[in-house]
Write a protein that holds these residues in place. Structure first.
Motif, PDB file in Angstrom:
ATOM      1  N   ASP A  30      -8.016 -26.120  68.794  1.00  0.00           N
ATOM      2  CA  ASP A  30      -8.402 -26.512  67.437  1.00  0.00           C
ATOM      3  C   ASP A  30      -8.481 -25.301  66.510  1.00  0.00           C
ATOM      4  O   ASP A  30      -8.059 -25.359  65.348  1.00  0.00           O
ATOM      5  CB  ASP A  30      -9.745 -27.239  67.460  1.00  0.00           C
ATOM      6  CG  ASP A  30      -9.651 -28.616  68.117  1.00  0.00           C
ATOM      7  OD1 ASP A  30      -8.522 -29.128  68.246  1.00  0.00           O
ATOM      8  OD2 ASP A  30     -10.703 -29.165  68.490  1.00  0.00           O
ATOM      9  N   SER A  31      -9.020 -24.199  67.019  1.00  0.00           N
ATOM     10  CA  SER A  31      -9.108 -22.971  66.214  1.00  0.00           C
ATOM     11  C   SER A  31      -7.723 -22.442  65.866  1.00  0.00           C
ATOM     12  O   SER A  31      -7.465 -22.021  64.731  1.00  0.00           O
ATOM     13  CB  SER A  31      -9.905 -21.897  66.976  1.00  0.00           C
ATOM     14  OG  SER A  31     -11.235 -22.313  67.200  1.00  0.00           O
ATOM     15  N   LEU A  32      -6.814 -22.465  66.849  1.00  0.00           N
ATOM     16  CA  LEU A  32      -5.454 -21.986  66.617  1.00  0.00           C
ATOM     17  C   LEU A  32      -4.700 -22.905  65.657  1.00  0.00           C
ATOM     18  O   LEU A  32      -3.937 -22.435  64.808  1.00  0.00           O
ATOM     19  CB  LEU A  32      -4.704 -21.880  67.946  1.00  0.00           C
ATOM     20  CG  LEU A  32      -5.147 -20.722  68.857  1.00  0.00           C
ATOM     21  CD1 LEU A  32      -4.598 -20.901  70.266  1.00  0.00           C
ATOM     22  CD2 LEU A  32      -4.713 -19.383  68.278  1.00  0.00           C
ATOM     23  N   THR A  33      -4.914 -24.202  65.776  1.00  0.00           N
ATOM     24  CA  THR A  33      -4.276 -25.150  64.857  1.00  0.00           C
ATOM     25  C   THR A  33      -4.725 -24.893  63.427  1.00  0.00           C
ATOM     26  O   THR A  33      -3.912 -24.915  62.488  1.00  0.00           O
ATOM     27  CB  THR A  33      -4.613 -26.604  65.251  1.00  0.00           C
ATOM     28  OG1 THR A  33      -4.111 -26.847  66.575  1.00  0.00           O
ATOM     29  CG2 THR A  33      -3.978 -27.592  64.285  1.00  0.00           C
ATOM     30  N   VAL A  36      -2.888 -21.812  62.170  1.00  0.00           N
ATOM     31  CA  VAL A  36      -1.491 -22.092  61.858  1.00  0.00           C
ATOM     32  C   VAL A  36      -1.369 -22.929  60.586  1.00  0.00           C
ATOM     33  O   VAL A  36      -0.474 -22.716  59.762  1.00  0.00           O
ATOM     34  CB  VAL A  36      -0.830 -22.823  63.059  1.00  0.00           C
ATOM     35  CG1 VAL A  36       0.549 -23.348  62.675  1.00  0.00           C
ATOM     36  CG2 VAL A  36      -0.709 -21.883  64.255  1.00  0.00           C
ATOM     37  N   GLN A  37      -2.286 -23.861  60.408  1.00  0.00           N
ATOM     38  CA  GLN A  37      -2.247 -24.746  59.254  1.00  0.00           C
ATOM     39  C   GLN A  37      -2.441 -23.985  57.941  1.00  0.00           C
ATOM     40  O   GLN A  37      -1.851 -24.324  56.910  1.00  0.00           O
ATOM     41  CB  GLN A  37      -3.357 -25.799  59.383  1.00  0.00           C
ATOM     42  CG  GLN A  37      -3.520 -26.718  58.182  1.00  0.00           C
ATOM     43  CD  GLN A  37      -2.376 -27.714  58.056  1.00  0.00           C
ATOM     44  OE1 GLN A  37      -2.255 -28.630  58.846  1.00  0.00           O
ATOM     45  NE2 GLN A  37      -1.522 -27.523  57.068  1.00  0.00           N
ATOM     46  N   ASN A  38      -3.250 -22.933  57.988  1.00  0.00           N
ATOM     47  CA  ASN A  38      -3.632 -22.242  56.752  1.00  0.00           C
ATOM     48  C   ASN A  38      -2.929 -20.906  56.536  1.00  0.00           C
ATOM     49  O   ASN A  38      -3.266 -20.185  55.598  1.00  0.00           O
ATOM     50  CB  ASN A  38      -5.156 -22.020  56.740  1.00  0.00           C
ATOM     51  CG  ASN A  38      -5.921 -23.319  56.639  1.00  0.00           C
ATOM     52  OD1 ASN A  38      -5.955 -23.950  55.587  1.00  0.00           O
ATOM     53  ND2 ASN A  38      -6.523 -23.749  57.744  1.00  0.00           N
ATOM     54  N   ILE A  39      -1.978 -20.580  57.396  1.00  0.00           N
ATOM     55  CA  ILE A  39      -1.282 -19.303  57.238  1.00  0.00           C
ATOM     56  C   ILE A  39      -0.157 -19.442  56.218  1.00  0.00           C
ATOM     57  O   ILE A  39       0.453 -20.497  56.077  1.00  0.00           O
ATOM     58  CB  ILE A  39      -0.703 -18.827  58.603  1.00  0.00           C
ATOM     59  CG1 ILE A  39      -0.405 -17.329  58.554  1.00  0.00           C
ATOM     60  CG2 ILE A  39       0.532 -19.619  58.978  1.00  0.00           C
ATOM     61  CD1 ILE A  39      -1.626 -16.459  58.498  1.00  0.00           C
ATOM     62  N   SER A  40       0.081 -18.402  55.494  1.00  0.00           N
ATOM     63  CA  SER A  40       1.227 -18.361  54.578  1.00  0.00           C
ATOM     64  C   SER A  40       2.159 -17.241  55.029  1.00  0.00           C
ATOM     65  O   SER A  40       1.713 -16.177  55.433  1.00  0.00           O
ATOM     66  CB  SER A  40       0.758 -18.115  53.133  1.00  0.00           C
ATOM     67  OG  SER A  40       0.082 -16.874  53.032  1.00  0.00           O
ATOM     68  N   GLY A  41       3.453 -17.489  54.960  1.00  0.00           N
ATOM     69  CA  GLY A  41       4.410 -16.494  55.437  1.00  0.00           C
ATOM     70  C   GLY A  41       4.640 -16.635  56.930  1.00  0.00           C
ATOM     71  O   GLY A  41       4.195 -17.573  57.581  1.00  0.00           O
ATOM     72  N   LYS A  63       0.832 -27.904  72.293  1.00  0.00           N
ATOM     73  CA  LYS A  63       2.079 -28.362  71.673  1.00  0.00           C
ATOM     74  C   LYS A  63       1.993 -29.846  71.337  1.00  0.00           C
ATOM     75  O   LYS A  63       2.340 -30.269  70.219  1.00  0.00           O
ATOM     76  CB  LYS A  63       3.260 -28.116  72.607  1.00  0.00           C
ATOM     77  CG  LYS A  63       4.585 -28.742  72.133  1.00  0.00           C
ATOM     78  CD  LYS A  63       5.678 -28.528  73.158  1.00  0.00           C
ATOM     79  CE  LYS A  63       6.994 -29.154  72.711  1.00  0.00           C
ATOM     80  NZ  LYS A  63       6.971 -30.634  72.784  1.00  0.00           N
ATOM     81  N   GLN A  64       1.520 -30.653  72.293  1.00  0.00           N
ATOM     82  CA  GLN A  64       1.407 -32.091  72.040  1.00  0.00           C
ATOM     83  C   GLN A  64       0.380 -32.378  70.952  1.00  0.00           C
ATOM     84  O   GLN A  64       0.578 -33.255  70.103  1.00  0.00           O
ATOM     85  CB  GLN A  64       1.015 -32.813  73.330  1.00  0.00           C
ATOM     86  CG  GLN A  64       0.990 -34.329  73.204  1.00  0.00           C
ATOM     87  CD  GLN A  64       2.334 -34.902  72.811  1.00  0.00           C
ATOM     88  OE1 GLN A  64       3.334 -34.653  73.480  1.00  0.00           O
ATOM     89  NE2 GLN A  64       2.378 -35.665  71.718  1.00  0.00           N
ATOM     90  N   GLY A  70       1.327 -33.706  63.210  1.00  0.00           N
ATOM     91  CA  GLY A  70       2.429 -33.674  62.259  1.00  0.00           C
ATOM     92  C   GLY A  70       3.234 -32.395  62.224  1.00  0.00           C
ATOM     93  O   GLY A  70       4.109 -32.233  61.367  1.00  0.00           O
ATOM     94  N   PHE A  71       2.985 -31.478  63.142  1.00  0.00           N
ATOM     95  CA  PHE A  71       3.753 -30.235  63.206  1.00  0.00           C
ATOM     96  C   PHE A  71       5.055 -30.455  63.983  1.00  0.00           C
ATOM     97  O   PHE A  71       5.076 -31.203  64.964  1.00  0.00           O
ATOM     98  CB  PHE A  71       2.955 -29.125  63.905  1.00  0.00           C
ATOM     99  CG  PHE A  71       1.826 -28.563  63.106  1.00  0.00           C
ATOM    100  CD1 PHE A  71       2.000 -27.418  62.334  1.00  0.00           C
ATOM    101  CD2 PHE A  71       0.573 -29.175  63.113  1.00  0.00           C
ATOM    102  CE1 PHE A  71       0.953 -26.895  61.608  1.00  0.00           C
ATOM    103  CE2 PHE A  71      -0.478 -28.655  62.387  1.00  0.00           C
ATOM    104  CZ  PHE A  71      -0.293 -27.511  61.621  1.00  0.00           C
TER     105      PHE A  71
END
Length: 470
Positions: A30-33, A36-41, A63-64, A70-71
């Motif tokens: 959850d922390s990694l998601t 990834v969700q909020n990174i730019s670039g 991954k699942q 939605g990724f």
């Protein structure tokens, strides 16, 4: 007895990927998601975990989970594809395989069409192959080859530029809803060094594109060995990897007790332990004793999840060849199985009577959590069993000296006691004396002359059945 020597294949339910997670790693995902969700670039994350720490299972569950959110995700097992001559071809092939039935099929097709093993099939390489490395060409031939080599280099450069453009288009199309393309590259550290380094450098030079997040699953230490193999032992590994990795996430150490309980259940041991308990009317409570002591030993030796699983296979096969109402001495079985895996030479010396329990205690103390273990009830229990099973000529004298020490009398043969024993607290020394005396009195002539050989023969048989190589 119905047991298994191979754990059930790990199932990742699509609707709840972490349903079978016994290591409580959903919080990490959850922390990694969220990251990834909020990174730019562009971003490259390294998930650092040693071999056998459950890294691959975690990455597949994550991954699942990403897909459910939605990724668009690609999972690339680098080790399975390192037979390929070109790391870039292998990676693009996986991208195409995962996207060819998606909404991004057309743009993925353009990416695939841009790739060809250009640099590895130059005219120079062909000439070297045909001439066995000996090139003896006239000036006209050399001029012709040079022109072709330059032409190939220019074409390769153009195609790589085109590939980067297509990758940018793919990333833009996928990430238009705010979710980047996530490419997971697993087991990079297990690849051939040249393949691993080539893949890292291709990711750096061709995939530094906004909208693409790379996740590397590696054992950083092992990857460092690959880097030094290619660039020399003096290579600054950390400095080199900083060129490629933006962030590192270290998988937390799992709860050993919980995992051991899970593995016991996976192999069918819990069911068998219950049968033993019933067959002996409650006298043989092997599950409680074995699981408690084994978990403490695994924590002491910092065993990986694969190491724990291997030992559990030893237990399964040992119990498989033991009648339900026969003793198998769980504390001794546990420490011998662990020692067999951790230090086979010391194990063989002990089971053949060439050394006593104190040598094993010294080895345990060398472990990161050794002193902690030996100061626990389980540690004293283990030492008592090892002491009772030591060569009788040493054991009897040492036990007498320990009795003198406990009763504060002068030692007659102090050389039989280690400084560790001499400095042991009165409480721990008393418990060690009491437990070892009960074992010696109960199994006199058996625990020394037959029990140790009885257990070691089971472990040796198990090692042969499992194809264990020391």
């Amino acid at each position: 007895m119905s047991v298994k020597i191979r754990s059930s294949e790990f199932v990742i339910p699509k609707d709840n990927p972490f349903a079978n997670d016994k290591l409580d790693r959903k919080k990490c995902a959850d922390s990694l998601t969220n990251l990834v969700q909020n990174i730019s670039g562009q971003l490259v994350i390294n998930i650092n975990g040693g071999w056998g720490t459950g890294k691959t299972v975690f990455l597949k569950m994550w991954k699942q989970s990403l897909q459910n959110s939605g990724f668009t995700t690609i999972y690339f097992s680098a080790w399975e594809d390192d037979y390929c001559d070109d790391a870039l071809i292998a990676l693009i092939g996986q991208i195409w395989k995962d996207l060819k039935n998606s909404d991004f099929k057309e743009i993925a097709q353009t990416v695939k069409n841009c790739v060809a093993p250009i640099f590895k099939n130059t005219v120079f390489n062909a000439v070297r192959t045909m001439s066995a490395g000996v090139i003896d060409l006239d000036e006209k031939q050399l001029h012709s080859i040079s022109e072709k080599a330059v032409d190939e280099y220019l074409v390769a450069g153009e195609k790589l530029q085109d590939l980067m453009k297509r990758l940018e288009e793919l990333a833009q199309k996928i990430s238009k809803d705010g979710k980047p393309l996530v490419i997971i590259v697993d087991e990079l550290d297990r690849c051939k060094p040249i393949f691993a380094i080539e893949l890292l450098e291709k990711i750096k030079h061709l995939f530094s594109i906004a909208g693409i997040v790379f996740v590397l699953g590696t054992d950083r230490e092992q990857l460092g060995h690959s880097i030094k193999c290619i660039y020399g032992q003096d290579m600054d590994v950390n400095g080199y990897l900083r060129r490629f990795i933006d962030m590192e996430f270290i998988l937390p150490v799992p709860n050993i007790e919980v995992f051991c309980s899970h593995i016991f259940n996976q192999f069918g041991l819990n069911e068998y332990f219950q049968k033993r308990l019933q067959a002996t009317k409650g006298q043989l409570d092997d599950k409680r004793i074995l699981s408690d002591i084994f978990a403490k030993l695994c924590a002491c030796f910092q065993f990986s999840l694969r190491d724990i699983e291997h030992c559990c296979k030893m237990f399964v096969l040992a119990y498989m060849n033991t009648k339900e109402d026969h003793f198998i001495y769980p504390p001794l079985l546990a420490v011998l199985a662990v020692l067999k895996l951790a230090n086979s030479k010391l194990y063989h010396r002990y089971v053949t009577g060439k050394c006593n329990s104190e040598k094993i205690m010294e080895y345990i103390l060398e472990q990161p959590q050794g002193e902690v273990l030996l100061n626990t009830r389980q540690g004293i229990f283990v030492e008592a069993y090892l002491f009772a099973a030591s060569p009788q000529n040493w054991r009897d004298i040492a036990h007498y000296q320990m009795t003198l020490l406990y009763t504060k009398k002068e030692l007659t043969q102090p050389e039989y006691l280690s400084e560790r024993i001499k400095k042991m607290s009165s409480e721990n020394l008393g418990e060690l004396l009491d437990r070892s005396m009960r074992l010696i009195n109960n199994f006199e002539g058996e625990i020394t002359n037959s029990t140790l050989g009885y257990l070691s023969s089971k472990i040796e048989l198990v090692s042969l059945m499992l194809g264990y190589i020391e």
